[in-house]
Write a protein that holds these residues in place. Structure first.
Motif, short mmCIF file in Angstrom:
data_model
loop_
_atom_site.label_atom_id
_atom_site.label_comp_id
_atom_site.label_asym_id
_atom_site.label_seq_id
_atom_site.Cartn_x
_atom_site.Cartn_y
_atom_site.Cartn_z
N UNK A 12 -14.79 33.33 3.65
CA UNK A 12 -16.00 33.02 2.90
C UNK A 12 -15.60 32.04 1.82
N UNK A 13 -16.18 30.85 1.85
CA UNK A 13 -15.85 29.80 0.88
C UNK A 13 -16.90 29.82 -0.23
N UNK A 14 -16.44 29.92 -1.46
CA UNK A 14 -17.39 29.88 -2.59
C UNK A 14 -17.01 28.71 -3.50
N UNK A 15 -17.86 27.70 -3.54
CA UNK A 15 -17.63 26.54 -4.41
C UNK A 15 -18.70 26.49 -5.48
N UNK A 22 -18.37 32.01 -10.07
CA UNK A 22 -17.59 32.06 -8.83
C UNK A 22 -16.57 33.20 -8.80
N UNK A 23 -15.75 33.30 -9.87
CA UNK A 23 -14.67 34.30 -9.84
C UNK A 23 -15.22 35.71 -9.75
N UNK A 40 -8.59 29.37 -6.36
CA UNK A 40 -7.80 28.14 -6.28
C UNK A 40 -7.79 27.37 -7.59
N UNK A 41 -8.79 27.61 -8.44
CA UNK A 41 -8.80 26.97 -9.77
C UNK A 41 -7.57 27.39 -10.56
N UNK A 42 -7.14 28.65 -10.38
CA UNK A 42 -5.94 29.14 -11.09
C UNK A 42 -4.71 28.34 -10.67
N UNK A 43 -4.71 27.84 -9.43
CA UNK A 43 -3.56 27.06 -8.95
C UNK A 43 -3.52 25.69 -9.66
N UNK A 44 -4.68 25.03 -9.78
CA UNK A 44 -4.73 23.75 -10.50
C UNK A 44 -4.38 23.97 -11.98
N UNK A 127 -12.42 32.75 -0.67
CA UNK A 127 -11.65 31.70 -1.35
C UNK A 127 -12.62 30.89 -2.21
N UNK A 128 -12.31 30.76 -3.49
CA UNK A 128 -13.22 30.05 -4.40
C UNK A 128 -12.57 28.80 -4.97
N UNK A 129 -13.40 27.77 -5.18
CA UNK A 129 -12.88 26.53 -5.75
C UNK A 129 -13.94 25.46 -5.83
#
Ligand code: DC
Length: 222
Positions: A12-15, A22-23, A40-44, A127-129
Protein backbone atom coordinates in the motif's frame (compact mmCIF):
# COMPACT_ATOMS: atom_id res chain seq x y z
CA UNK A 1 -4.59 -17.68 -6.26
CA UNK A 2 -2.52 -20.85 -6.61
CA UNK A 3 -1.02 -20.86 -10.08
CA UNK A 4 2.45 -21.91 -9.01
CA UNK A 5 3.82 -18.36 -9.30
CA UNK A 6 5.40 -16.47 -6.47
CA UNK A 7 2.74 -14.09 -5.16
CA UNK A 8 3.97 -10.50 -5.11
CA UNK A 9 4.19 -8.83 -1.70
CA UNK A 10 1.11 -6.60 -1.33
CA UNK A 11 2.10 -2.96 -1.03
CA UNK A 12 0.00 0.00 0.00
CA UNK A 13 1.65 3.23 -1.18
CA UNK A 14 0.80 6.39 0.74
CA UNK A 15 2.10 9.65 -0.72
CA UNK A 16 1.36 13.26 0.09
CA UNK A 17 2.84 16.53 1.35
CA UNK A 18 4.31 17.12 4.82
CA UNK A 19 1.80 17.14 7.67
CA UNK A 20 -0.92 15.43 5.65
CA UNK A 21 -1.03 12.66 8.27
CA UNK A 22 0.89 10.07 6.24
CA UNK A 23 2.93 8.62 9.11
CA UNK A 24 0.02 8.31 11.53
CA UNK A 25 -2.30 6.82 8.92
CA UNK A 26 0.37 4.53 7.42
CA UNK A 27 1.27 3.15 10.86
CA UNK A 28 -2.38 2.56 11.77
CA UNK A 29 -3.19 0.88 8.44
CA UNK A 30 -0.12 -1.36 8.82
CA UNK A 31 -1.16 -2.30 12.38
CA UNK A 32 -4.71 -3.15 11.25
CA UNK A 33 -3.46 -5.43 8.47
CA UNK A 34 -0.44 -6.91 10.28
CA UNK A 35 1.78 -5.35 7.60
CA UNK A 36 5.24 -3.82 7.97
CA UNK A 37 5.59 -0.05 7.70
CA UNK A 38 8.32 2.03 6.04
CA UNK A 39 8.67 5.79 6.46
CA UNK A 40 10.85 6.75 3.49
CA UNK A 41 10.94 10.41 4.57
CA UNK A 42 13.00 9.25 7.57
CA UNK A 43 15.58 7.89 5.11
CA UNK A 44 15.97 11.26 3.32
CA UNK A 45 16.17 12.90 6.74
CA UNK A 46 18.92 10.49 7.86
CA UNK A 47 21.04 11.34 4.79
CA UNK A 48 20.43 15.03 5.59
CA UNK A 49 21.86 14.54 9.10
CA UNK A 50 25.07 13.20 7.52
CA UNK A 51 25.14 16.01 4.93
CA UNK A 52 24.78 18.72 7.60
CA UNK A 53 27.45 17.16 9.79
CA UNK A 54 29.85 16.87 6.85
CA UNK A 55 29.11 20.45 5.76
CA UNK A 56 28.56 19.44 2.14
CA UNK A 57 25.84 20.58 -0.27
CA UNK A 58 22.68 18.47 -0.63
CA UNK A 59 23.06 18.35 -4.41
CA UNK A 60 26.73 17.28 -4.32
CA UNK A 61 28.47 14.02 -5.22
CA UNK A 62 29.70 13.92 -1.61
CA UNK A 63 26.07 13.76 -0.42
CA UNK A 64 25.46 10.78 -2.70
CA UNK A 65 28.61 9.13 -1.38
CA UNK A 66 27.40 9.58 2.21
CA UNK A 67 24.09 7.89 1.26
CA UNK A 68 25.90 5.07 -0.48
CA UNK A 69 28.22 4.23 2.40
CA UNK A 70 25.81 4.61 5.35
CA UNK A 71 24.16 1.79 7.25
CA UNK A 72 20.54 2.59 8.03
CA UNK A 73 18.07 0.57 10.09
CA UNK A 74 14.49 1.70 10.45
CA UNK A 75 12.44 0.19 13.21
CA UNK A 76 11.10 1.60 16.44
CA UNK A 77 14.12 3.89 16.28
CA UNK A 78 16.26 5.09 13.39
CA UNK A 79 19.83 3.79 13.55
CA UNK A 80 22.27 5.61 11.29
CA UNK A 81 25.76 4.09 11.18
CA UNK A 82 24.83 2.51 14.51
CA UNK A 83 23.78 5.80 16.14
CA UNK A 84 20.21 6.47 17.30
CA UNK A 85 19.11 9.54 15.31
CA UNK A 86 15.35 9.18 15.92
CA UNK A 87 15.17 12.68 17.43
CA UNK A 88 17.95 14.28 15.35
CA UNK A 89 16.16 13.63 12.03
CA UNK A 90 13.24 15.80 13.21
CA UNK A 91 15.37 18.89 13.98
CA UNK A 92 14.51 22.19 12.32
CA UNK A 93 17.83 22.31 10.43
CA UNK A 94 16.94 18.95 8.90
CA UNK A 95 13.48 20.25 7.91
CA UNK A 96 15.18 23.17 6.18
CA UNK A 97 17.85 21.17 4.34
CA UNK A 98 16.09 17.91 3.47
CA UNK A 99 14.46 19.10 0.22
CA UNK A 100 17.85 19.84 -1.36
CA UNK A 101 19.09 16.37 -0.41
CA UNK A 102 15.87 14.77 -1.69
CA UNK A 103 16.33 16.56 -5.03
CA UNK A 104 19.71 14.83 -5.58
CA UNK A 105 19.07 12.07 -8.19
CA UNK A 106 21.99 9.93 -7.00
CA UNK A 107 20.74 10.03 -3.39
CA UNK A 108 17.26 9.10 -4.64
CA UNK A 109 18.59 6.17 -6.69
CA UNK A 110 20.39 4.81 -3.64
CA UNK A 111 17.39 5.16 -1.32
CA UNK A 112 14.91 3.75 -3.86
CA UNK A 113 17.12 0.64 -4.18
CA UNK A 114 17.14 0.30 -0.38
CA UNK A 115 13.35 0.69 -0.27
CA UNK A 116 12.82 -2.06 -2.85
CA UNK A 117 15.31 -4.34 -1.09
CA UNK A 118 13.52 -3.73 2.23
CA UNK A 119 10.36 -5.19 0.69
CA UNK A 120 12.00 -8.27 -0.76
CA UNK A 121 10.43 -11.45 0.48
CA UNK A 122 8.72 -9.70 3.37
CA UNK A 123 5.06 -9.77 4.26
CA UNK A 124 2.66 -7.03 3.13
CA UNK A 125 3.83 -3.47 3.59
CA UNK A 126 2.59 0.08 3.92
CA UNK A 127 5.19 2.43 2.44
CA UNK A 128 4.87 6.21 2.78
CA UNK A 129 6.68 9.01 0.99
CA UNK A 130 6.47 11.30 -2.03
CA UNK A 131 7.22 8.98 -4.96
CA UNK A 132 6.08 5.58 -3.70
CA UNK A 133 3.07 5.08 -6.00
CA UNK A 134 4.69 6.93 -8.91
CA UNK A 135 8.26 5.54 -8.91
CA UNK A 136 9.21 3.11 -6.14
CA UNK A 137 6.23 0.71 -6.28
CA UNK A 138 4.12 1.72 -9.31
CA UNK A 139 2.38 -1.70 -9.18
CA UNK A 140 1.23 -1.20 -5.57
CA UNK A 141 -2.05 -2.94 -4.73
CA UNK A 142 -3.41 0.38 -3.47
CA UNK A 143 -2.15 3.93 -3.96
CA UNK A 144 -3.34 6.69 -1.69
CA UNK A 145 -2.56 10.39 -2.01
CA UNK A 146 -3.21 11.94 1.39
CA UNK A 147 -3.76 15.65 1.66
CA UNK A 148 -4.99 18.25 4.19
CA UNK A 149 -5.54 21.97 4.48
CA UNK A 150 -2.16 23.86 4.81
CA UNK A 151 -2.86 25.34 8.28
CA UNK A 152 -3.88 21.97 9.64
CA UNK A 153 -0.72 20.44 8.17
CA UNK A 154 1.38 23.14 9.86
CA UNK A 155 -0.32 22.52 13.23
CA UNK A 156 0.27 18.77 12.96
CA UNK A 157 3.93 19.30 12.10
CA UNK A 158 4.37 21.50 15.20
CA UNK A 159 2.64 18.87 17.33
CA UNK A 160 4.93 16.21 15.90
CA UNK A 161 8.05 18.10 16.98
CA UNK A 162 6.54 19.00 20.37
CA UNK A 163 6.36 22.72 19.61
CA UNK A 164 2.63 23.13 19.51
CA UNK A 165 1.32 25.69 21.98
CA UNK A 166 -2.34 26.61 21.39
CA UNK A 167 -1.82 29.74 23.52
CA UNK A 168 0.56 31.24 20.98
CA UNK A 169 -1.01 29.72 17.92
CA UNK A 170 -0.69 32.41 15.30
CA UNK A 171 3.03 33.08 14.89
CA UNK A 172 4.37 29.48 15.05
CA UNK A 173 1.59 28.22 12.79
CA UNK A 174 2.36 30.94 10.23
CA UNK A 175 6.07 30.09 10.40
CA UNK A 176 5.54 26.35 10.18
CA UNK A 177 3.08 26.85 7.37
CA UNK A 178 5.58 28.99 5.41
CA UNK A 179 8.34 26.40 5.90
CA UNK A 180 6.05 23.55 4.86
CA UNK A 181 4.84 25.30 1.73
CA UNK A 182 8.41 26.20 0.73
CA UNK A 183 9.31 22.51 1.12
CA UNK A 184 6.17 21.38 -0.75
CA UNK A 185 7.11 23.70 -3.64
CA UNK A 186 10.63 22.29 -3.80
CA UNK A 187 9.35 18.70 -3.57
CA UNK A 188 6.72 19.28 -6.28
CA UNK A 189 8.92 21.20 -8.73
CA UNK A 190 12.21 19.24 -8.55
CA UNK A 191 13.12 17.40 -11.76
CA UNK A 192 13.86 14.04 -10.09
CA UNK A 193 10.67 12.20 -8.99
CA UNK A 194 8.61 15.24 -7.95
CA UNK A 195 5.67 14.89 -5.59
CA UNK A 196 2.67 14.06 -7.80
CA UNK A 197 -0.68 12.36 -7.42
CA UNK A 198 0.23 8.92 -8.81
CA UNK A 199 -1.83 7.42 -11.63
CA UNK A 200 -4.71 5.47 -10.17
CA UNK A 201 -4.30 6.92 -6.65
CA UNK A 202 -7.24 7.52 -4.33
CA UNK A 203 -7.06 11.11 -3.10
CA UNK A 204 -7.99 11.25 0.59
CA UNK A 205 -8.41 14.60 2.40
CA UNK A 206 -7.75 14.23 6.14
CA UNK A 207 -8.72 17.80 7.13
CA UNK A 208 -10.82 17.85 10.30
CA UNK A 209 -11.13 14.06 10.42
CA UNK A 210 -10.08 11.53 13.05
CA UNK A 211 -7.29 9.06 12.32
CA UNK A 212 -9.79 6.17 12.60
CA UNK A 213 -12.07 7.74 10.03
CA UNK A 214 -9.23 8.20 7.51
CA UNK A 215 -7.92 4.69 8.18
CA UNK A 216 -11.39 3.24 7.51
CA UNK A 217 -11.57 5.10 4.21
CA UNK A 218 -8.13 3.78 3.17
CA UNK A 219 -9.09 0.20 4.13
CA UNK A 220 -12.37 0.52 2.20
CA UNK A 221 -10.38 0.78 -1.05
CA UNK A 222 -8.72 -2.63 -0.57
O1 DC B 1 7.69 13.06 4.97
P1 DC B 1 8.86 13.87 5.52
O2 DC B 1 8.53 15.29 5.87
O3 DC B 1 9.57 13.17 6.63
O4 DC B 1 9.89 13.93 4.28
C1 DC B 1 11.10 14.62 4.38
C2 DC B 1 11.57 15.11 3.02
O5 DC B 1 11.97 14.03 2.21
C3 DC B 1 10.54 15.92 2.22
O6 DC B 1 11.10 17.17 1.86
C4 DC B 1 10.31 15.13 0.97
C5 DC B 1 11.40 14.11 0.92
N1 DC B 1 10.94 12.79 0.52
C6 DC B 1 11.06 12.45 -0.81
O7 DC B 1 11.50 13.27 -1.61
N2 DC B 1 10.69 11.22 -1.21
C7 DC B 1 10.18 10.33 -0.35
N3 DC B 1 9.83 9.11 -0.77
C8 DC B 1 10.01 10.68 1.02
C9 DC B 1 10.41 11.93 1.42
Amino acid sequence: MDDGQVTAVPVIAIDGPGGSGKSTVARAVAARLGYRHLDTGAMYRAVTVLVLRAGVAGDSAEAAQLAQSMTLELGRSVLLNGEDVTAAIRALEVDEAVSSVAANPAVRANLVARQRAWLDGGRGAVVEGRDIGSVVFPDAALKVYLTADPRERARRRLQQVGEWDPGRESVPVEEASALLSARDDLDATRSSSPLVVPDGAKVVDSTGRSVEDVVEEVLSYL
